[in-house]
Design an enzyme around this catalytic site. Structure first.
Site, PDB file in Angstrom:
ATOM      1  N   THR A   1      33.691  46.449  39.208  1.00  0.00           N
ATOM      2  CA  THR A   1      34.569  46.315  40.380  1.00  0.00           C
ATOM      3  C   THR A   1      34.007  47.040  41.605  1.00  0.00           C
ATOM      4  O   THR A   1      33.308  48.038  41.497  1.00  0.00           O
ATOM      5  CB  THR A   1      35.967  46.891  40.091  1.00  0.00           C
ATOM      6  OG1 THR A   1      35.806  48.198  39.545  1.00  0.00           O
ATOM      7  CG2 THR A   1      36.720  46.024  39.116  1.00  0.00           C
TER       8      THR A   1
ATOM      9  N   GLY B   1      34.965  54.136  35.119  1.00  0.00           N
ATOM     10  CA  GLY B   1      35.157  55.440  34.508  1.00  0.00           C
ATOM     11  C   GLY B   1      33.818  56.104  34.258  1.00  0.00           C
ATOM     12  O   GLY B   1      32.842  55.436  33.912  1.00  0.00           O
TER      13      GLY B   1
ATOM     14  N   GLU C   1      41.605  45.147  33.068  1.00  0.00           N
ATOM     15  CA  GLU C   1      41.306  44.103  32.067  1.00  0.00           C
ATOM     16  C   GLU C   1      42.119  42.832  32.316  1.00  0.00           C
ATOM     17  O   GLU C   1      42.525  42.148  31.386  1.00  0.00           O
ATOM     18  CB  GLU C   1      41.565  44.624  30.642  1.00  0.00           C
ATOM     19  CG  GLU C   1      40.779  45.858  30.259  1.00  0.00           C
ATOM     20  CD  GLU C   1      39.270  45.655  30.305  1.00  0.00           C
ATOM     21  OE1 GLU C   1      38.810  44.503  30.232  1.00  0.00           O
ATOM     22  OE2 GLU C   1      38.551  46.666  30.436  1.00  0.00           O
TER      23      GLU C   1
END
Lengths: 661, 661
Positions: free
Chosen positions: B139, B178, B421
């Site tokens: 992203t 992350g 997701e």
């Protein structure tokens, strides 16, 4: 300025500034609000580090610093009107409670309302000058809503003319009062009064907690912070455990009830006055609901015109996210709700002030209805807003989860309103008690007046005649007055249903109390429908006050959306009561979609009208200029984790791991 | 042990342990789960300070320390089964994501799936040994769901046989991955591949971000933490801005697509395989929904039997809060939902593994349905759970707001599942696409199989015959199979409604795409009804597997409550489709109340069966022993604000104020 957002503003069909005046209650209010905001925003003494970058202790420290400044400046500028003080405060601590809230909002007013002249002489000026900093300690670790359950004791000792305060059990430890943990050196403590061997119920006592100079807790006083919470990080909600803490007799607030030097107890004349304060606070919370929802809508809608994502038509550029029907469906009903709640808040505040006048002249007749209404509307508006903020947050995609969006903060600072000042389910049941009582009165032939007059028997027969009828009440789904009527009859039906459930339970030889508890689901549902009716009604009535054609048009669209969307969300109720037919329900779903399209060009203008200064909104996504991404990047770079390029944990844990694997 | 909670356990009508086996998938699984938990819980290397007492940087530091230990121990103990690794991990970091999640869950699997043997040689062992620590950077700050919109470029330079990576715009900055901020020294970067003057679409590249020894960012790499979020405080979600970062040709993952040394691009054979991973992750999320909701119910229900409040009958002691009908009505339908979602999660996981076998044998026939189902159920279960956690939290009164309750943490760690997701609304629309396609196929005479077979024309006629009929489908509201049928026909009706809306839009000469967008509200509604049907169906089917009579009885009650409560919440749909009559609807409301009473004595046993160890639940309110208040007090005293009796802000700001006022 982001070109997308410029275009949106050009599309507006009405004068935004004029709507701001309507929302604020007049152009003078808007002007004064902005003056006060400017005063704070341009004041370097109120500069701050984003609290999200600070530890809990640093947040508290920063808040105390600003609160101390705030007190000085409010007095320096001579701001004394409560509403103006509120504007000032909410500019200094935008959207956040602060460590002196309880002192200013509860301790000082409690003195004003419940202290004798002698007590005022002793406590008021020191408190006014913040030598005494106080809080209001009511709830205990094991006791909230139910005041009679409180366990803290204050036992009068005539030998020394003192009260002896104790926390006899773990569950009696005072818990939650804001500013109790670290800030306050005094508290108004609610305790069960014992004198001459009898318990005389709950009374208020001024207890000194900390030394005036050193601020150390006094002997017998164990006091501290209750630990981190969901929000409210600036406030030291605290605990207090008392072990034979002695206070002089004069420290019991004795304007109403009294304990004489020999220990004789004199009862207070009436309990009705405390009623009024609760009504006032709950009315304020309705207004806060409107503000929190309006802020959330402002952020989500502005960001939704700046953000481009996916595709509607293959090959074309990514559309603004607000062009998706699903996004409009998430946000526009909430936008309508924010307007509705603003007008409800205005109504509550006006009604409160009107009735206060009556009360001062000894006329309490309207108080029960206002009390019931404020309880239900407090619950109705906070629940709706609570869920609505999260819908707004999740409508912003991933960035809604970033603290920079402000939406997580709006949520965590708002959500306690569902519980404090009267837990929402309890509030709904209070309103239900009034509704069922009114229903029974009407049934017994009494003619009801006021908002509950729809429970009058004649009106109700109208509904009862044709359940699941083919001749519905609503003849024109575009006529607001038809819809108000329909909401009213839905409420009447559900109040009747709840009352009949109680009756049925009683017939089954259940006690009054069990019958009530076994009907509680129906009672909450009835209250909810009653409140929904009131909101639809007040929004519709507000329209008649609006002269400007363009504004009347757009607000009518919002009001219609509010009413019709609500019907689709509770379609079962309207169908079951025979208020609408199945084909009408399908028509309404179609109409809701049309209204979304109608509102689309005015969406940004409608949130602009809420007139939140960027500094008060404090949201990267909701910026007035729409320059979201560059500012998001800039904000992130200030994150404490970026203070060094390499976090020490790499050298401590990750690098050494290599040799071990 | 709290006497109230002892009594509750004595009231249970069934063997709790046996229900745990059902929930875990067999006694061996329960045994192994507990072995692994004990291993972690008794290991002093995993002792920790409550993260709520730490700053962001300290939280991250503590998490990295524990993650490093975790890697060592998992290898030391030789735990290799993925499910067991997951148990171990979720015992080390209970309910919290951790800094190595992306390395273990995305970086290593991506290598395994997409690297050539040569690339495996180069990257895998260093990654396995945590010299290379990687993440998965997809992203961007301006791009989420829509992969084609990603802007990062990787341009092949044949002269040096390198790719040159760039972040050409602000919106192209990689955002959210992350462990990207601080932990990783490598990332799989998704970028638009440019070679020989053409853009060949999105491909994956291994980019080294930081120096292997010093961990300093490499030239051209700007990397850091994106700042504090709503939850996920242990994880350094990061940003990455690249300025002419050069990587060797071998760093493009080339198992499928390839770029030859001269820059010639070779397309991948098929895209279907990545499909499977998404299905797998979404199935996992369904299971996580069940766990988060089960945890929340455990906390709220245990606390509701320990907590006494207010009164039902005047003069009697304060009742347990769970004796209030409204409290049961908040919690028991959620308890039923937690059971339902657990079984749905089991079904999804079994189906995934079954179909994976088929796929490996080249049979993709069931994949589209599973893909559609996993998308919809991911959205359905996460939305329901998201709202449900908050209902549980607010049912705990004030203490639900304390971080000690664990409920705020459960919420903030869970809520991102609604967005990551696959954003939930997008997911619902994906499922709707499958439903509308199936509907059209059936309409065109094709015979559907699988879950959507209810859309076959013959079945549908059954409904269409009698809208708002007086002959309802449900003849017995206590018969689960009747209710499954009713949910099925509701779904069929709403799929038809959505399909007809599209048709109507097309007849109004709207494009296919606009017709879709203008029907999106109906499409989401149809998907939601479809998923609801599947959940009711799977829960009902699960009952037939249960032999133990006592357990069958209590789970049947839960299943019935789940189905009937769902009907009351969507009564409009069932009435509009003529599936239920108005009197039946009233009957159902009454039946729901009865079921609440029936479940009351088993409530604590039903949450005990979830078998959450206190250390994993980490909630003062949800403690197994029910000793809430003394532990709440103890927890609070450890709050960092209580490290000193007097906070420095008193001397810095409050005391000096006295002389100025």
């Amino acid at each position: 300025m982001n070109p997308d957002i410029i275009k949106e503003r050009q599309n507006a069909s009405f004068d935004v500034e004029k709507v701001t005046y309507i929302l604020d209650g007049g152009p003078e209010k808007t002007k004064r609000k902005r003056e006060i905001e400017t005063l704070v925003i341009n004041d370097p003494d109120f500069d701050e580090v984003d609290p999200n970058f600070l530890s809990r202790s640093e947040r508290y420290d920063q808040a105390v610093r600003k609160s101390a400044q705030m007190i000085l400046k409010i007095r320096e500028y001579g701001i004394s009107d409560p509403e103006e003080i509120y504007f000032y405060k909410s500019s200094v601590h935008p959207g956040r409670p602060e460590p002196l809230d309880l002192h200013l909002g509860m301790f000082l007013p409690t003195l004003l309302n419940q202290a004798t002249p002698e007590q005022m002489d002793k406590f008021f000026m020191p408190a006014w000058n913040l030598e005494i900093i106080g809080t209001y300690a009511q709830t205990e670790i094991g006791h909230g809503t139910h005041l009679r359950g409180l366990e803290t004791t204050a036992t009068y000792d005539p030998a020394t003319q003192e009260f002896v305060l104790n926390s006899p059990t773990v569950t009696s430890i005072k818990w939650w009062p804001g500013a109790l943990g670290k800030t306050s050196n005094h508290a108004v403590v609610l305790a069960q009064l014992h004198t001459q061997g009898k318990c005389c119920g709950l009374h208020a006592f001024i207890v000194q907690l900390r030394h005036m100079d050193t601020h150390e807790p006094l002997p017998g006083v164990m006091v501290g912070d209750i630990g981190p919470k969901f929000g409210f990080s600036e406030v030291d909600n605290g605990f207090l455990k008392m072990d034979n803490v002695r206070i002089p007799r004069i420290n019991m607030l004795m304007k109403y009830a009294k304990v004489e030097p020999d220990g004789t107890y004199l009862k207070p004349p009436s309990a009705k006055l405390t009623y009024g304060t609760m009504v006032f606070i709950r009315s304020l919370i309705v207004g806060q609901s409107a503000i929190s929802l309006a802020k959330s809508c402002t952020i989500a809608i502005r960001y939704s015109v700046v953000r481009h994502q996916s595709e509607i038509r293959a090959g074309e550029p990514e559309p603004q996210i607000l062009d998706y029907q699903t996004q409009q469906y998430k946000l526009f009903p909430l936008l309508a709700t924010a307007y509705a709640f603003t007008f409800v808040g205005q109504y509550m505040s006006q009604t409160y002030h009107r009735i206060t006048g009556d009360i001062n002249q000894g006329d309490f007749s309207e108080l029960p209805e206002l009390h019931a209404l404020s309880a239900g509307l407090k619950a109705f508006t906070t629940w709706t807003t609570n869920a609505g903020i999260e819908v707004c947050r999740m409508s912003c995609g991933g960035h809604g989860y970033s603290r920079s969006s402000a939406l997580p903060d709006i949520y965590v600072e708002f959500t306690p309103t569902c519980t404090y000042e009267g837990e929402n389910t309890v509030m709904m049941l209070q309103t239900a008690r009034h509704l069922v009582k009114s229903y029974r009165q009407a049934k017994a032939g009494q003619q009801l007046s006021g908002i509950v007059s729809y429970l009058n028997d004649t009106e109700r027969h109208h509904v009862q005649a044709n359940p699941a009828s083919s001749r519905p009440i609503v003849v024109d789904i575009n006529d607001p007055s038809n819809l108000v009527e329909s909401y009213k009859l839905r409420a009447a039906t559900l109040v009747e249903l709840a009352a009949k459930s109680i009756q049925r339970e009683l017939q089954m030889r259940n006690s009054q109390e069990d019958a009530w508890n076994n009907s509680a689901i129906d009672l909450v549902r009835a209250s909810d429908a009653h409140c929904h009716y009131v909101v639809v009604k007040l929004f519709t009535e507000k329209l008649s006050e609006i002269g400007d054609t363009a504004i009347h048009s757009v607000l009518s669209t919002l009001a219609l959306l509010y009413a019709l969307h609500g019907i689709t969300q509770h379609s079962g109720d309207f169908l079951q009561a025979g208020l609408l037919t199945v084909p009408q329900m399908q028509q309404i779903s179609g109409r809701v979609k049309e209204l979304l399209c109608t509102l689309r060009p005015n969406a940004v203008a409608l949130v602009d009208a809420f007139d939140f200064h960027d500094k008060k909104l404090n949201s990267v996504l909701g910026r007035y200029d729409g320059n979201v991404y560059e500012n998001l990047f800039e904000w992130a770079r200030k994150s404490p984790l970026n203070a060094t390029e390499v976090h020490e944990s790499f050298h401590k844990y990750l690098k050494p791991l290599r040799s071990k694997l």
